[in-house]
Design a protein around this motif. Sequence first.
Motif, PDB file in Angstrom:
ATOM      1  N   SER A  32      15.802   5.277 -13.906  1.00  0.00           N
ATOM      2  CA  SER A  32      16.560   5.368 -15.160  1.00  0.00           C
ATOM      3  C   SER A  32      16.164   4.282 -16.145  1.00  0.00           C
ATOM      4  N   ALA A  33      15.557   3.176 -15.661  1.00  0.00           N
ATOM      5  CA  ALA A  33      15.166   2.111 -16.586  1.00  0.00           C
ATOM      6  C   ALA A  33      13.669   2.168 -16.901  1.00  0.00           C
ATOM      7  N   LEU A  34      12.993   3.254 -16.508  1.00  0.00           N
ATOM      8  CA  LEU A  34      11.525   3.283 -16.625  1.00  0.00           C
ATOM      9  C   LEU A  34      11.024   4.313 -17.630  1.00  0.00           C
ATOM     10  N   ASP A  35       9.798   4.098 -18.100  1.00  0.00           N
ATOM     11  CA  ASP A  35       9.172   5.048 -19.020  1.00  0.00           C
ATOM     12  C   ASP A  35       8.660   6.256 -18.239  1.00  0.00           C
ATOM     13  N   PRO A  36       8.306   7.346 -18.939  1.00  0.00           N
ATOM     14  CA  PRO A  36       7.916   8.595 -18.253  1.00  0.00           C
ATOM     15  C   PRO A  36       6.745   8.436 -17.284  1.00  0.00           C
ATOM     16  N   ILE A  37       5.754   7.624 -17.645  1.00  0.00           N
ATOM     17  CA  ILE A  37       4.596   7.482 -16.761  1.00  0.00           C
ATOM     18  C   ILE A  37       4.981   6.767 -15.468  1.00  0.00           C
ATOM     19  N   SER A  38       5.743   5.680 -15.614  1.00  0.00           N
ATOM     20  CA  SER A  38       6.204   4.964 -14.416  1.00  0.00           C
ATOM     21  C   SER A  38       7.108   5.853 -13.584  1.00  0.00           C
ATOM     22  N   THR A  42       0.835  -1.197   0.000  1.00  0.00           N
ATOM     23  CA  THR A  42       0.000   0.000   0.000  1.00  0.00           C
ATOM     24  C   THR A  42       0.873   1.251   0.000  1.00  0.00           C
ATOM     25  N   GLU A  43       1.902   1.222   0.863  1.00  0.00           N
ATOM     26  CA  GLU A  43       2.811   2.374   0.929  1.00  0.00           C
ATOM     27  C   GLU A  43       3.490   2.632  -0.406  1.00  0.00           C
ATOM     28  N   ALA A  44       3.750   1.541  -1.153  1.00  0.00           N
ATOM     29  CA  ALA A  44       4.433   1.686  -2.436  1.00  0.00           C
ATOM     30  C   ALA A  44       3.436   1.856  -3.581  1.00  0.00           C
ATOM     31  N   ALA A  45       2.155   2.122  -3.231  1.00  0.00           N
ATOM     32  CA  ALA A  45       1.110   2.369  -4.223  1.00  0.00           C
ATOM     33  C   ALA A  45       0.975   1.241  -5.236  1.00  0.00           C
ATOM     34  N   LEU A  46       1.082  -0.002  -4.730  1.00  0.00           N
ATOM     35  CA  LEU A  46       0.998  -1.142  -5.639  1.00  0.00           C
ATOM     36  C   LEU A  46      -0.105  -2.120  -5.239  1.00  0.00           C
ATOM     37  N   TRP A  47      -0.608  -1.967  -4.015  1.00  0.00           N
ATOM     38  CA  TRP A  47      -1.551  -2.943  -3.447  1.00  0.00           C
ATOM     39  C   TRP A  47      -2.752  -3.181  -4.361  1.00  0.00           C
ATOM     40  N   GLY A  48      -3.358  -2.090  -4.813  1.00  0.00           N
ATOM     41  CA  GLY A  48      -4.559  -2.219  -5.625  1.00  0.00           C
ATOM     42  C   GLY A  48      -4.319  -3.039  -6.884  1.00  0.00           C
ATOM     43  N   GLU A  49      -3.130  -2.902  -7.463  1.00  0.00           N
ATOM     44  CA  GLU A  49      -2.847  -3.587  -8.723  1.00  0.00           C
ATOM     45  C   GLU A  49      -2.505  -5.062  -8.539  1.00  0.00           C
ATOM     46  N   VAL A  50      -2.040  -5.436  -7.355  1.00  0.00           N
ATOM     47  CA  VAL A  50      -1.551  -6.814  -7.217  1.00  0.00           C
ATOM     48  C   VAL A  50      -2.277  -7.641  -6.158  1.00  0.00           C
ATOM     49  N   LYS A  51      -3.248  -7.049  -5.477  1.00  0.00           N
ATOM     50  CA  LYS A  51      -3.813  -7.773  -4.329  1.00  0.00           C
ATOM     51  C   LYS A  51      -4.466  -9.100  -4.719  1.00  0.00           C
ATOM     52  N   ASP A  52      -4.879  -9.231  -5.974  1.00  0.00           N
ATOM     53  CA  ASP A  52      -5.509 -10.484  -6.404  1.00  0.00           C
ATOM     54  C   ASP A  52      -4.521 -11.466  -7.016  1.00  0.00           C
ATOM     55  N   ARG A  53      -3.259 -11.076  -7.084  1.00  0.00           N
ATOM     56  CA  ARG A  53      -2.276 -11.978  -7.708  1.00  0.00           C
ATOM     57  C   ARG A  53      -1.003 -12.077  -6.880  1.00  0.00           C
ATOM     58  N   LEU A  54      -1.162 -12.045  -5.570  1.00  0.00           N
ATOM     59  CA  LEU A  54       0.008 -12.073  -4.676  1.00  0.00           C
ATOM     60  C   LEU A  54       0.832 -13.334  -4.841  1.00  0.00           C
ATOM     61  N   ARG A  55       0.160 -14.436  -5.266  1.00  0.00           N
ATOM     62  CA  ARG A  55       0.879 -15.711  -5.381  1.00  0.00           C
ATOM     63  C   ARG A  55       1.507 -15.891  -6.754  1.00  0.00           C
ATOM     64  N   LYS A  56       1.291 -14.923  -7.638  1.00  0.00           N
ATOM     65  CA  LYS A  56       1.888 -15.023  -8.975  1.00  0.00           C
ATOM     66  C   LYS A  56       3.323 -14.510  -8.940  1.00  0.00           C
ATOM     67  N   SER A  57       4.103 -14.963  -9.923  1.00  0.00           N
ATOM     68  CA  SER A  57       5.510 -14.555  -9.980  1.00  0.00           C
ATOM     69  C   SER A  57       5.645 -13.048 -10.158  1.00  0.00           C
ATOM     70  N   ALA A  58       6.595 -12.481  -9.432  1.00  0.00           N
ATOM     71  CA  ALA A  58       6.835 -11.045  -9.519  1.00  0.00           C
ATOM     72  C   ALA A  58       7.436 -10.653 -10.862  1.00  0.00           C
ATOM     73  N   LEU A  59       7.984 -11.644 -11.580  1.00  0.00           N
ATOM     74  CA  LEU A  59       8.621 -11.340 -12.858  1.00  0.00           C
ATOM     75  C   LEU A  59       7.598 -11.032 -13.939  1.00  0.00           C
ATOM     76  N   GLY A  60       6.312 -11.310 -13.649  1.00  0.00           N
ATOM     77  CA  GLY A  60       5.277 -11.014 -14.619  1.00  0.00           C
ATOM     78  C   GLY A  60       4.789  -9.572 -14.568  1.00  0.00           C
ATOM     79  N   LEU A  61       5.283  -8.787 -13.612  1.00  0.00           N
ATOM     80  CA  LEU A  61       4.860  -7.392 -13.499  1.00  0.00           C
ATOM     81  C   LEU A  61       5.584  -6.536 -14.532  1.00  0.00           C
ATOM     82  N   SER A  62       5.010  -5.356 -14.820  1.00  0.00           N
ATOM     83  CA  SER A  62       5.694  -4.434 -15.732  1.00  0.00           C
ATOM     84  C   SER A  62       6.891  -3.818 -15.015  1.00  0.00           C
ATOM     85  N   GLY A  63       7.758  -3.153 -15.773  1.00  0.00           N
ATOM     86  CA  GLY A  63       8.968  -2.564 -15.192  1.00  0.00           C
ATOM     87  C   GLY A  63       8.671  -1.595 -14.053  1.00  0.00           C
ATOM     88  N   GLY A  64       7.696  -0.726 -14.273  1.00  0.00           N
ATOM     89  CA  GLY A  64       7.345   0.249 -13.249  1.00  0.00           C
ATOM     90  C   GLY A  64       6.777  -0.428 -12.008  1.00  0.00           C
TER      91      GLY A  64
END
Lengths: 276, 250
Positions: B175-181, B128-150
């Motif tokens: 430095s490795a991310l797109d402008p939106i990320s 939540t602190e890293a503003a990611l909870w909403g996007e991943v709360k339903d896939r916590l058991r999935k591999s982290a490598l499937g996430l986008s770079g940001g």
Amino acid sequence: MRRAESLLLRIAVYGAVGLTLAVLGLLMLEILRQGLPRLSWDLFAWSYSSENQSMLPALVNTLTMTVLALAMAVPVGVLSAVYMVEYAHRGNRFVRVIRAFTETLAAIPSVVYGLFGLLLFVGRLHWGYSLLSGALTLAIMILPVIMRTSEEALQAVPDAWREGGFGLGAGKLRTVFRIVLPPALPGIFSGILLSAGRIIGETTALIYTAGTVAQIAGLRQSGRTLSVHIFALWNEGLAQGEAYATAAVLLVLTLGLPALSARLSRRSGHGGGKRR
Amino acid sequence: MSQFRIQNLNLYYGSFQALKGVNLDIPERRATAFIGPSGCGKSTLLKTLNRMTDLVEDCRVEGKVLFDGKNILSRLTDVNTLRRRVGMVFQKPNPFPMSIYENIAFGPRTHGVRKKEELDELVERSLTEAALWGEVKDRLRKSALGLSGGQQQRLCIARALAVQPEVLLMDEPTSALDPISTARIEELVLGLKREYTVVMVTHHMQQAKRVSDRTVFFLLGEVVEAGDTERLFSSPQDARTGDYINGRFG
């Protein structure tokens, strides 16, 4: 001109694949054709006799031998690789010496290992022809393979993951065993598989160390494996059909091994890998 | 209050001197940006703050870095405890090849948290602190490598936060991310600096301007100028700082 070249290249590539497949297919077909008709339940009787050349004792010995040799070589090989990749400083002279040694070991013909085992384990240590002497000899023989493949598997793990672990305050031990080792496991497994193949197929080194007695052997008893069994039957010249039947079983066993290991690594690799 | 007091720090890679007589205070619960051309020593100084420089062979450090009044360069420092308190986010996102949940839980487990409820709570709070909870709360058991770079970089921030550090070091985290990320990470840092001391290396002067309270300008291993970000960018006191922020070199 271009067209002709690309056509030629295509023929060469397909030809090479075709040839490989043909040789493999021919070999398997011939062995199965000769071996399958001679297979019978009698060949899986508990004991071998000159009337019934049962391969069951050899089959059991093969399994024992494989398990024993792997049990000795895998921990030593994998842990040595962990030391060389994770603990030793890069360019460490000691590591370079070890690497040179293992490469040399890998190039030594198996008959030399056999003689070494004969002199040391069978003779000097008075273990006689036994599964123990054989398994130790084979363990030394496959050690370089396991070290090399484990080393490569560990080196393939990106440093960024190690940094991530250290950055969280996980010490060396935890970082190595929890972060670096798991993604390296499939590579290590493939080395173990390769080694298992060598154990199952080894003949010469075992004749000198484990002997050729056709019985279900204990650790300190002589016992022949399937490969040695084939060699012995063929050499005696009395039961060559049974040699083929054994070869067929050995073939199926060797083919089944990769499938088994793929299954194992799939089960152990959950949560890892590149899958989503 | 100063979180770090760096006193007369010299750092050598073999015979090359990467940091020369650095004296610097880094304030608590503020964002400090390190800027300067590449090879100026800004990343090296960042890595000294949690002793990641230990991993570099032939690296020798002289001087003092006081954290909480104690010199962390001392042999007696427990680096694992130090790194728990001073977390780090790297240039390229480096999630472990495990599930999202396991990535976050790894740090707390390392430092002795065993209870499942406690871990669950830490995972949710950090994400939540890293503003990611909403996007991943339903896939916590999935591999982290499937996430986008940001998302991966925010996961790495969450992973660093999960061990409840006091300081967050960020080595060119966008430095490795797109402008939106990049914008999302910057926004995140603005929130984080209320709770944590943030030290960020960046080669984007605009990013330093947007995110940081204080800016430190490095050149050839030396601190040329340090001060409030606004002041440093509007009226640099050293001519070299002015030249650099006006794009005359670097």
